[in-house]
Scaffold this motif. Structure first.
Motif, PDB file in Angstrom:
ATOM      1  N   ARG A 128      79.205  43.939  88.249  1.00 57.17           N
ATOM      2  CA  ARG A 128      79.936  42.736  88.654  1.00 57.17           C
ATOM      3  C   ARG A 128      79.070  41.490  88.466  1.00 57.17           C
ATOM      4  N   GLU A 129      77.785  41.571  88.845  1.00 57.31           N
ATOM      5  CA  GLU A 129      76.898  40.423  88.664  1.00 57.31           C
ATOM      6  C   GLU A 129      76.769  40.067  87.178  1.00 57.31           C
ATOM      7  N   SER A 130      76.675  41.104  86.348  1.00 56.27           N
ATOM      8  CA  SER A 130      76.587  40.860  84.902  1.00 56.27           C
ATOM      9  C   SER A 130      77.856  40.181  84.395  1.00 56.27           C
ATOM     10  N   GLU A 131      79.002  40.635  84.888  1.00 56.45           N
ATOM     11  CA  GLU A 131      80.282  40.075  84.471  1.00 56.45           C
ATOM     12  C   GLU A 131      80.382  38.607  84.875  1.00 56.45           C
ATOM     13  N   VAL A 132      80.046  38.314  86.127  1.00 53.76           N
ATOM     14  CA  VAL A 132      80.102  36.935  86.617  1.00 53.76           C
ATOM     15  C   VAL A 132      79.096  36.065  85.870  1.00 53.76           C
ATOM     16  N   ALA A 133      77.878  36.590  85.683  1.00 56.16           N
ATOM     17  CA  ALA A 133      76.845  35.812  85.004  1.00 56.16           C
ATOM     18  C   ALA A 133      77.242  35.479  83.576  1.00 56.16           C
ATOM     19  N   GLN A 134      77.880  36.440  82.899  1.00 56.94           N
ATOM     20  CA  GLN A 134      78.288  36.188  81.517  1.00 56.94           C
ATOM     21  C   GLN A 134      79.343  35.087  81.451  1.00 56.94           C
ATOM     22  N   ASN A 192      82.653  27.941  88.890  1.00 55.38           N
ATOM     23  CA  ASN A 192      82.829  28.993  89.900  1.00 55.38           C
ATOM     24  C   ASN A 192      84.303  29.220  90.185  1.00 55.38           C
ATOM     25  N   ARG A 193      85.062  28.136  90.284  1.00 54.14           N
ATOM     26  CA  ARG A 193      86.495  28.262  90.586  1.00 54.14           C
ATOM     27  C   ARG A 193      87.223  28.995  89.464  1.00 54.14           C
ATOM     28  N   GLU A 194      86.869  28.682  88.197  1.00 52.76           N
ATOM     29  CA  GLU A 194      87.524  29.336  87.069  1.00 52.76           C
ATOM     30  C   GLU A 194      87.161  30.816  87.011  1.00 52.76           C
ATOM     31  N   ILE A 195      85.916  31.134  87.308  1.00 48.79           N
ATOM     32  CA  ILE A 195      85.522  32.547  87.348  1.00 48.79           C
ATOM     33  C   ILE A 195      86.262  33.264  88.466  1.00 48.79           C
ATOM     34  N   ALA A 196      86.393  32.599  89.611  1.00 53.84           N
ATOM     35  CA  ALA A 196      87.093  33.206  90.746  1.00 53.84           C
ATOM     36  C   ALA A 196      88.535  33.529  90.383  1.00 53.84           C
ATOM     37  N   VAL A 197      89.206  32.607  89.687  1.00 52.24           N
ATOM     38  CA  VAL A 197      90.600  32.832  89.277  1.00 52.24           C
ATOM     39  C   VAL A 197      90.680  33.998  88.299  1.00 52.24           C
ATOM     40  N   THR A 198      89.752  34.039  87.350  1.00 53.64           N
ATOM     41  CA  THR A 198      89.768  35.092  86.336  1.00 53.64           C
ATOM     42  C   THR A 198      89.551  36.475  86.937  1.00 53.64           C
ATOM     43  N   LEU A 199      88.597  36.571  87.876  1.00 55.72           N
ATOM     44  CA  LEU A 199      88.187  37.878  88.397  1.00 55.72           C
ATOM     45  C   LEU A 199      88.812  38.204  89.752  1.00 55.72           C
ATOM     46  N   HIS A 200      89.730  37.371  90.242  1.00 56.31           N
ATOM     47  CA  HIS A 200      90.371  37.595  91.538  1.00 56.31           C
ATOM     48  C   HIS A 200      89.333  37.686  92.662  1.00 56.31           C
ATOM     49  N   LEU A 201      88.389  36.767  92.669  1.00 54.69           N
ATOM     50  CA  LEU A 201      87.368  36.695  93.704  1.00 54.69           C
ATOM     51  C   LEU A 201      87.461  35.348  94.401  1.00 54.69           C
ATOM     52  N   SER A 202      86.767  35.229  95.507  1.00 50.27           N
ATOM     53  CA  SER A 202      86.671  33.927  96.144  1.00 50.27           C
ATOM     54  C   SER A 202      85.543  33.142  95.499  1.00 50.27           C
ATOM     55  N   ARG A 247      83.253  31.579  96.911  1.00 53.16           N
ATOM     56  CA  ARG A 247      82.018  31.889  97.630  1.00 53.16           C
ATOM     57  C   ARG A 247      81.392  33.178  97.098  1.00 53.16           C
ATOM     58  N   THR A 248      82.208  34.183  96.829  1.00 50.21           N
ATOM     59  CA  THR A 248      81.685  35.439  96.278  1.00 50.21           C
ATOM     60  C   THR A 248      81.082  35.207  94.894  1.00 50.21           C
ATOM     61  N   VAL A 249      81.756  34.416  94.093  1.00 53.74           N
ATOM     62  CA  VAL A 249      81.221  34.094  92.767  1.00 53.74           C
ATOM     63  C   VAL A 249      79.870  33.420  92.893  1.00 53.74           C
ATOM     64  N   GLN A 266      77.699  33.691  95.238  1.00 56.57           N
ATOM     65  CA  GLN A 266      76.687  34.664  95.645  1.00 56.57           C
ATOM     66  C   GLN A 266      76.254  35.546  94.470  1.00 56.57           C
ATOM     67  N   HIS A 267      77.234  35.965  93.658  1.00 55.42           N
ATOM     68  CA  HIS A 267      76.889  36.788  92.495  1.00 55.42           C
ATOM     69  C   HIS A 267      75.986  36.021  91.534  1.00 55.42           C
ATOM     70  N   ILE A 268      76.297  34.742  91.299  1.00 56.24           N
ATOM     71  CA  ILE A 268      75.477  33.940  90.381  1.00 56.24           C
ATOM     72  C   ILE A 268      74.075  33.756  90.944  1.00 56.24           C
ATOM     73  N   ALA A 269      73.997  33.511  92.248  1.00 55.94           N
ATOM     74  CA  ALA A 269      72.677  33.334  92.871  1.00 55.94           C
ATOM     75  C   ALA A 269      71.833  34.598  92.715  1.00 55.94           C
ATOM     76  N   ARG A 270      72.454  35.773  92.920  1.00 56.80           N
ATOM     77  CA  ARG A 270      71.698  37.012  92.768  1.00 56.80           C
ATOM     78  C   ARG A 270      71.289  37.230  91.311  1.00 56.80           C
ATOM     79  N   ALA A 271      72.203  36.903  90.382  1.00 58.57           N
ATOM     80  CA  ALA A 271      71.883  37.066  88.960  1.00 58.57           C
ATOM     81  C   ALA A 271      70.726  36.155  88.559  1.00 58.57           C
ATOM     82  N   MET A 272      70.706  34.924  89.072  1.00 56.75           N
ATOM     83  CA  MET A 272      69.618  34.009  88.756  1.00 56.75           C
ATOM     84  C   MET A 272      68.301  34.496  89.348  1.00 56.75           C
ATOM     85  N   ARG A 273      68.379  35.049  90.562  1.00 54.50           N
ATOM     86  CA  ARG A 273      67.155  35.559  91.184  1.00 54.50           C
ATOM     87  C   ARG A 273      66.605  36.742  90.402  1.00 54.50           C
TER      88      ARG A 273
END
Length: 949
Positions: free
Chosen positions: A873-879, A887-897, A899-901, A903-910
């Protein structure tokens, strides 16, 4: 700027040789002769050899001949390796040569010498050390190497180093030609151009106008001045002719008789004022030198030379009329100049060198005080070449002024207005102006030139441009056919037939392909062949839009070949644009983005011709999730108003932008875009062109609360298609009905509506598979699976946009089986999207799968641990983040909030160590292996996530 690369090959060869010798005191001595013309980089090479780090222990001895310093003695470095660097041997006097020979003949083992000279300035040609023959010791290795000029690639690197990327490819090519690739001249000329900034715009014309740099001018003028006065005319003649020429022609232009002329040529060659450039070809080693010599000549002398040059070139077969015209003009012979210009233009047009004719005629017609009768003769030549050539803003302006000239005959004005109208419509995209010019031309020419009137009327029958309905175009076509038949002109009949083909194939009329077969492919008449090529290219374009891809391939090949053979680059470029659309729809995506960008770059001053490439590049960006780039490309990157595009392209771009707005949840904007585009297509009445707009327009209007208009759109689309063969449009109609069924299913019987929508999606997918169009086939298959899942689960269908894809599921026995089959179909769609390179679509489909898939058995509770590796999921969001989505466009695409997006990006960057989203994109491309789930690369190549994370 350095000239390092100019001597790289020699330095490598000489450096390795000298290093080997100087490292071993017992090695045989080496003598290396290095020859090169003035400015070739000989002295620079010696500096490079002197600085070789591998020979640091060897003693260096420099000697520049002619500088007044005597050569060092061989015994100066007793018992140590020595490197002797001798420059400009051609300048050495008799005493220097004697002492140099003694030193070189006595080279000890472990020593080496490099000796440079200009071969063209040697006192005794071919003997750098003069005579008698050298007494080379038997143990000595003696080699000769010639420094070569830079090739065009090296000149380009030098231009980028000096001027950045502001130098056009044509300017670099001209720079290489003018300098002969001589490094010193290239460097000096680039320095002059750099100092002219910001006035220097990077064009070939500016490079041509720069003139000879100071060093080159001094060299060539000194060599000319060193000749006896009676010998100099042979050099002047070479400068006036400005190209390598034969001896007899050179002497004729010089005005010298055969005997004194031959003697003068020999002395010019001996003094390096001229060079032998091939068998019986003489001129300047550096072509740019001619400008310095010409500038030094008094006016009367220069005019006499040009007069003789015109006469001499007029005896060639074939006659180079453009060059003859230039010499007549420079000689002040106006009447002969105009006659030669006319012959040059006719010759170039007959040989399909239209751009050459355009350039010559534009320059001539821009001359002040040109007599009206001359304008009347030359202007039609310009117009005829311009119509089949590529865009020229200057030609349009010249023609626009000429049609206002009341001194021109009415027939000439009408012909000019016809060609002006064609250029405004086809090359410039200024359709309203072009339409008015064509209407006026048809009226002006009806009585005096009925054949040309038919051509104007035929152009008015072209349906591609916005503004007029298909009925009006058909009325003009009827008039054009009657006028062409009345004219008795076969070329005009062919031109009107090409217009009939364009209209009939666009509308999918039942006799369209019979008309295509009637185009005269094998005619030897260039004019008819050009019109047949236009008809074939237009038919190929229509076949692509209709979805007749196999037929389109054949027509594209045939149309491009005939366009090239008949010298019609405009038609050939149209076919190239249609080829890009063909590749998009048939799934030939690898490197397609680059092909589009290359086409745009190659037609930078003709954005309308490149409009196919802009749209295809935007469609690719949308599928790949690069939404910012998609919007930019679909809007032609600001180079051309989308409202002025040909109707099918404008509708396609509008459909993609509507889809993009829906993905961003900008429903009102999507509905507005859809309504505006639909009104254009409906007003035109060519309904196959609605295929790329209709499904997205229907969804946008339903989601905006205007289901009534959406229903009317579908009904109008169905009625407008008629009986013709338009498989892509019929598949799109089925798709539109599926969207309507899915989005308007009543809540009280929602399951029935969704299952009906699934059936329609499957039918559309099967239809697209037949074409084939794999991307839309997969989109509609996704839609079918989405509707099935929504019908057999408690959750609704979700906000995902409808999609066209092709897989058909067997009829299930139970709802659970039905749902499981739909899940399998979604998994297949995700894989097919990945294989195509549709990053966004693959991510959206996987997101839908996660909301609908039943839990897998045997999985332990809690989240799987990925430690410092990216999770799938982190790889998908990061890509998606790296591709430019918010973030909003990714959230719409992946059916996430959102805020969740976040968090995923922050973890991917870390985990990747990225400092920003841009840095994240870079690290995803080159970072360590972390994830093993399949993921599509940005270039469309199917890879594993471990390759990019």
């Amino acid at each position: 700027m350095s000239e390092d690369d100019g001597v790289t090959a020699t330095r490598g060869f000489a450096g390795s040789l000298l290093t080997r010798v100087l490292a071993d005191e017992r090695a045989q001595p080496v003598l290396l002769f290095v020859e090169g013309a003035a400015g070739a980089g000989k002295s620079h090479l010696l500096q490079e050899l002197a600085g070789l780090p591998e020979t640091a222990d060897a003693a260096r001895s420099w000697w520049r001949c002619g500088a007044g310093d005597g050569p060092p003695h061989e015994d100066e470095h007793p018992g140590t390796p020595a490197l002797w660097l001798v420059d400009d041997v051609h300048r050495a006097d008799v005493d220097e040569l004697r002492r140099l020979r003694q030193m070189l003949e006595g080279l000890r083992p472990g020593s080496a010498a490099a000796v440079t000279y200009r071969p063209e300035e040697l006192p005794v040609p071919g003997l750098p050390l003069g005579g008698p023959p050298m007494m080379y010791p038997a143990r000595m290795t003696v080699l000769r190497h010639r420094l070569r000029p830079w090739d065009e690639a090296r000149v380009r690197r030098a231009a980028v180093q000096s001027l950045g990327d502001g130098c056009s490819a044509e300017a670099v090519r001209r720079l290489h030609q003018l300098t002969g690739g001589v490094p010193r001249v290239v460097v000096d000329l680039l320095t002059e151009l750099r100092e002219r900034r910001p006035a220097f715009g990077g064009t070939a014309v500016e490079v041509q106008a720069a003139g000879a740099p100071v060093r080159l001018a001094e060299l060539v003028l000194c060599r000319t001045q060193a000749l006896a006065p009676e010998d100099r005319p042979v050099v002047w003649a070479a400068a006036i002719l400005d190209a390598p020429v034969g001896r007899d022609e050179l002497l004729a232009v010089s005005g010298l008789g055969p005997v004194p002329g031959r003697a003068a040529l020999l002395r010019a060659l001996e003094g390096a004022a001229l060079a032998e450039l091939g068998e019986d070809r003489y001129g300047f080693t550096v072509p740019l030198a001619t400008s310095a010599v010409r500038a030094s000549l008094p006016g009367p002398v220069r005019q006499d030379l040009h007069r003789r040059a015109a006469k001499a070139l007029g005896r060639r077969q074939p006659v180079p009329w453009a060059a003859v015209a230039g010499h007549h003009r420079a000689a002040g012979e106006s009447r002969r100049w105009i006659n030669a210009v006319e012959k040059a233009a006719e010759s170039a047009a007959a040989a399909s060198r239209h751009q050459e004719a355009i350039t010559l005629l534009e320059r001539t017609l821009a001359t002040p005080d040109l007599p009206p009768q001359v304008r009347a003769r030359l202007a039609p030549l310009l117009a005829r070449s311009a119509v089949t050539g590529l865009r020229s803003d200057q030609t349009v302006e010249v023609l626009a002024q000429l049609v206002q000239d009341g001194s021109l005959p009415a027939a000439v004005r009408g012909e000019l207005r016809l060609d002006l109208g064609l250029m405004l419509c086809n090359q410039m995209g200024r359709y309203p102006e072009g339409w008015r010019a064509l209407e006026t031309a048809a009226a002006e020419l009806r009585e005096v030139r009925p054949g040309l009137a038919a051509r104007a009327m035929g152009a008015l029958s072209s349906p591609f441009w916005p503004g007029n309905s298909i009925d009006i175009h058909r009325e003009w076509l009827v008039k054009a056919m009657a006028a062409a038949d009345a004219s008795g002109d076969d070329a005009m009949r062919t031109a009107v037939l090409a217009n009939r083909v364009a209209l009939a194939t666009s509308c999918a009329e039942t006799d369209a392909w019979e008309l295509v077969r009637r185009l005269p492919r094998d005619t030897t008449d260039t004019a008819r062949a050009g019109q047949a090529a236009r008809g074939l290219c237009n038919a190929a374009d229509s076949a692509v839009w209709l979805g007749l891809h196999e037929r389109a391939s054949d027509l594209l090949a045939e149309g491009r070949e005939l366009s090239a053979r008949s010298g019609a680059p405009y038609f050939e470029h149209n076919a190239l644009g249609a080829q890009l659309l063909q590749e998009w729809w048939t799934g030939q995506w690898p490197d397609l983005a680059k092909r589009c960008e290359d086409f745009v770059a190659a037609t930078a001053d003709m954005p309308l011709i490149a409009s196919d490439a802009y749209v295809v590049r935007g469609l690719l960006a949308l599928a790949q999730g690069d939404w910012g780039e998609a919007a930019s490309w679909l809007s032609q990157r600001g180079t051309f108003g989308r409202e002025d595009l040909p109707v099918p392209l404008a509708a396609t771009a509008a459909g993609a932008l509507t889809r993009l707005a829906l993905a961003r949840q900008e429903v009102r904007a999507a509905a507005d875009e859809a309504r505006a585009a639909w009104s254009v297509v409906a007003g035109k009445g060519v309904w196959p062109w609605a295929a790329e707009l209709a499904p997205w327009a229907v969804e946008a209007l339903v989601r905006a609360g205007d289901g009534v208009t959406a229903q009317a759109m579908v009904e109008d689309f169905a009625q407008g298609l008629g009986p013709g063969r338009a498989p892509a449009a019929r598949a799109a109609l089925t798709w539109s009905r599926a969207v309507l069924a899915e989005t308007t299913a009543p809540s009280r019987d929602r399951r029935v509506g969704l299952l009906r929508a699934a059936e329609l999606y499957r039918a559309a997918s099967a239809a697209y598979g037949e074409l084939p169009r794999p991307y839309t086939q997969t989109l509609t298959a996704e839609g079918a699976a989405r509707c099935v899942l929504a019908a057999h689960t408690d959750a609704g269908p979700g906000p995902a946009a409808p999609s066209e894809h092709t897989a058909t599921s067997p009829e299930p026995a139970t709802g659970v089986t039905f749902a499981l089959t739909a899940v399998a179909e979604l998994e297949s769609c995700a894989q097919r999207f990945t294989e195509l390179g549709a990053v966004w679509d693959a991510a959206r489909t996987r997101a839908l799968l996660r909301t609908r898939q039943p839990a897998r058995k045997g999985r332990p509770p809690g989240r799987p641990s990925h430690a410092d590796e990216l999770s799938p999921r982190e790889s998908e969001v990061a890509q998606l983040a790296a591709s430019g989505l918010t973030n909003r466009e990714i959230a719409v695409t992946l059916h996430l909030s959102p805020r969740t997006v976040e968090q995923h990006i922050a973890r991917a960057m870390r985990k990747t160590g990225a400092l920003s989203r841009r840095d994240l994109a870079r690290r995803l491309e080159v970072g360590p292996e972390t994830v093993s789930a399949p993921w599509p690369a940005r270039d469309g190549r199917s890879v594993r996530a471990s390759e990019i994370c």
